[in-house]
Design a protein around this motif. Structure first.
Motif, PDB file in Angstrom:
ATOM      1  N   GLN A   1      43.826  43.684  43.258  1.00 57.35           N
ATOM      2  CA  GLN A   1      43.854  42.980  43.447  1.00 57.35           C
ATOM      3  C   GLN A   1      44.192  41.506  42.443  1.00 57.35           C
ATOM      4  O   GLN A   1      44.714  42.585  41.811  1.00 57.35           O
ATOM      5  CB  GLN A   1      42.365  42.358  43.283  1.00 57.35           C
ATOM      6  CG  GLN A   1      41.121  42.580  43.824  1.00 57.35           C
ATOM      7  CD  GLN A   1      39.717  42.414  43.608  1.00 57.35           C
ATOM      8  OE1 GLN A   1      39.750  41.683  43.015  1.00 57.35           O
ATOM      9  NE2 GLN A   1      39.144  43.135  43.853  1.00 57.35           N
TER      10      GLN A   1
ATOM     11  N   GLY B   1      44.958  38.432  39.978  1.00 56.37           N
ATOM     12  CA  GLY B   1      44.192  37.487  39.220  1.00 56.37           C
ATOM     13  C   GLY B   1      44.904  37.776  37.787  1.00 56.37           C
ATOM     14  O   GLY B   1      45.663  38.592  37.031  1.00 56.37           O
TER      15      GLY B   1
ATOM     16  N   LYS C   1      40.791  34.417  39.782  1.00 49.29           N
ATOM     17  CA  LYS C   1      40.714  34.747  40.273  1.00 49.29           C
ATOM     18  C   LYS C   1      42.477  34.224  41.379  1.00 49.29           C
ATOM     19  O   LYS C   1      42.447  33.178  41.290  1.00 49.29           O
ATOM     20  CB  LYS C   1      39.556  35.070  42.263  1.00 49.29           C
ATOM     21  CG  LYS C   1      39.927  36.237  42.737  1.00 49.29           C
ATOM     22  CD  LYS C   1      38.558  36.688  43.679  1.00 49.29           C
ATOM     23  CE  LYS C   1      38.258  35.607  44.485  1.00 49.29           C
ATOM     24  NZ  LYS C   1      36.814  35.211  45.447  1.00 49.29           N
TER      25      LYS C   1
ATOM     26  N   SER D   1      35.967  35.424  40.344  1.00 46.28           N
ATOM     27  CA  SER D   1      35.959  35.937  41.126  1.00 46.28           C
ATOM     28  C   SER D   1      34.544  36.266  41.256  1.00 46.28           C
ATOM     29  O   SER D   1      33.765  36.706  39.956  1.00 46.28           O
ATOM     30  CB  SER D   1      36.523  37.631  40.304  1.00 46.28           C
ATOM     31  OG  SER D   1      35.606  38.475  40.545  1.00 46.28           O
TER      32      SER D   1
END
Ligand SMILES: Cc1ncc(COP(=O)(O)O)c(C=O)c1O
Length: 493
Positions: free
Chosen positions: A460, A462, A426, A413
């Motif tokens: 997000q 991850g 990520k 990331s």
């Protein structure tokens, strides 16, 4: 070499410290088989290795293996080792029905609305030690014997007071030692009287939110943020307003409709993403707190571990008499189970919050605090941090190399800073990081899904991966287990 199975069994043994050794080891292996932590056909360590790793006698391990063999939980294949049986005794398996019955029993208990909400969001892992668990320091590297020696020394002629409840704010020695340490290491401006010793940041946040917020008051928290803090705030009836984080940290809105009573930030190392808050944002937040009469709560949980460049000074020390409540912890620099942390309170709040702390928690452990003060004063604390900084930097580098080697640079990331005890791997938006983490957890690899740290519906994706508590030479094997749970197409290219 230490294996994941050994780590798992050690953890299980630690969970049931009472009883005869062979019985505890038997239970540890049997329960790991029954709950799937040791899946069918997985290989058990040779008895000699397991005995060495767990520091038991080999006879104890052999007796336990024999009993499990006789009961059909494991099988022995000559020449190749000992394995979990393909099918284990049916009558003992936790079936889906028993699991749901147990859940039903729990539901039947009438909980408060707050209690229900807490359990609905619970995220604490039953496993607190193992491959890639984020945020955990290497507790084996801590000089425990040295601290014990100091403890014995300060305990030799204790005063009666030291066995009592803590006076308001904790041990004066520790407050003084912390003030000196924080001034140099973190650029924090305070007097010892402003320091309150707590049982960690969780308790500090609990105290601050109870004392400064009425139910329904608004607090800003970072989006994403540490779920533990979120839980404490929600439990205290605080209305949370998630504020997006970009590469410069929390990005406050231009127009403020409901003034925040509290603003929770991790400026030195955003948790969980890893970026540092820019100077411009720091000044903006200070201005907002001043204008609205609110308080910034600075969570400085792991800022000792910065592996390149200069240390990032605390937001608290940026201006005189800043409207900042600064919270720190020994959980990352020493060990989490120690349950010791501290708050640096603005002058205006110090006495009031110390009184409230004494009313609410009746804390003690003054001898522990005196020993810790001495440990800091004699320079051992900073020496330990310096040594860990070098060690963790190497471990971080090893994990970074593995990620780039197997998944490409894009899997790291852009938020990751060269700091802390974990980094973020990520994944693309359409991938289910929760399922991947669950799958990895079942195989003994304890990553956490990034999306669980968001309140909103645009998380997000991850995985949070801890590197501090893992030896470099053990990482690749565990990393390959994780790779088996994600496919190449999960990764941003
Ligand atoms: C951002 C952050 N703040 C606070 C804590 C908890 O600190 P403590 O152990 O002192 O309660 C953690 C624990 O992992 C954390 O990640």
């Amino acid at each position: 070499m230490r294996s994941l199975v050994c780590d798992l069994l050690q953890l299980r043994l630690d969970e049931q410290p009472e009883g005869k050794l062979h019985k505890r080891l038997y239970n540890a292996i049997r329960l790991s088989i029954l709950d799937g932590s040791l899946p069918p056909q997985s290989r058990l360590p040779p008895s000699r290795d397991l005995a060495t790793q767990l520091r038991h006698s080999r006879n104890t391990v052999l007796t336990v293996y024999e009993q499990l063999l006789a009961e059909g939980y494991i099988v022995s294949r000559s020449g190749s080792g000992t394995f979990v049986a393909r099918t284990v005794p049916d009558s003992l398996l936790f079936t889906a029905e028993t699991a749901s019955e147990t859940r039903h029993d729990v539901r039947a208990i009438s909980l408060s609305h707050r209690g229900e909400a807490l359990l609905a969001h619970s995220s604490a892992s039953p496993r607190q030690w193992g491959a890639f668990l984020p945020g955990v320091p290497d507790v084996g590297e801590f000089p425990h014997a040295l601290l014990r020696k100091i403890h014995n020394r300060v305990s030799r002629k204790p005063q009666a007071m030291q066995f009592s409840y803590s006076p308001f704010g904790g041990s004066c020695d520790l407050q003084q030692a912390l003030m000196e340490y924080l001034r140099v290491a973190r650029s924090v401006r305070c007097t010892p009287e402003q320091i309150l010793i707590t049982e960690g940041i969780h308790q500090a946040i609990d105290l601050v939110s109870r004392m400064l917020c009425n139910p329904g008051d608004t607090a800003w928290i970072e989006e994403p943020a540490y779920w533990g803090i979120r839980n404490v705030l929600q439990m205290n009836g605080v209305a949370l307003q998630p504020i997006d984080v970009d590469l410069s940290g929390m990005d406050p809105p231009e127009e403020i409709h409901t003034p925040p009573r509290l603003i929770f930030v991790t400026p030195s190392h955003q948790y969980p993403l890893g970026c540092v808050m820019s100077m411009e944002r720091r000044r903006r937040l200070l201005a907002i707190a001043r204008q609205t009469g609110g308080w910034i709560v600075e969570d400085d949980y792991d800022s000792e571990f910065r592996f390149s460049g200069q240390p990032i000074p605390a937001l608290q020390g940026l201006i005189d008499d800043a409207p900042v409540i600064y919270t720190g912890t020994f959980s990352k620099t020493m060990w989490p189970g120690l349950r010791l942390g501290y708050v640096v309170l603005p002058q205006a709040l110090a006495q009031t919050l110390k009184t409230a702390h004494a009313e609410l928690y009746r804390s003690g452990r003054l001898l522990d605090q005196a020993a810790l003060a001495q440990f800091i004063r004699e320079g051992h604390y900073t020496a330990h941090i310096r040594r860990m900084r070098l060690l963790y930097a190497r471990r971080r580098q090893r994990l970074t190399t593995l990620i780039t080697q197997y998944l490409g640079k894009a899997a790291l990331s852009e938020f990751n800073d060269n700091a802390g005890l974990h980094l973020v791997l990520k994944l693309e938006d359409h991938h289910d990081d929760i399922a991947i983490a669950r799958n990895a957890n079942e195989k003994g690899v304890l990553v956490r899904p990034l999306s669980r740290y968001y309140m909103g519906d645009k998380p997000q994706r991850g995985l949070l991966m801890g590197f501090a508590a893992m030896k470099e030479e053990e990482m690749e094997a565990a990393f390959k287990v994780l790779l088996g749970c994600i496919t190449k197409k999960d990764i941003n290219k």
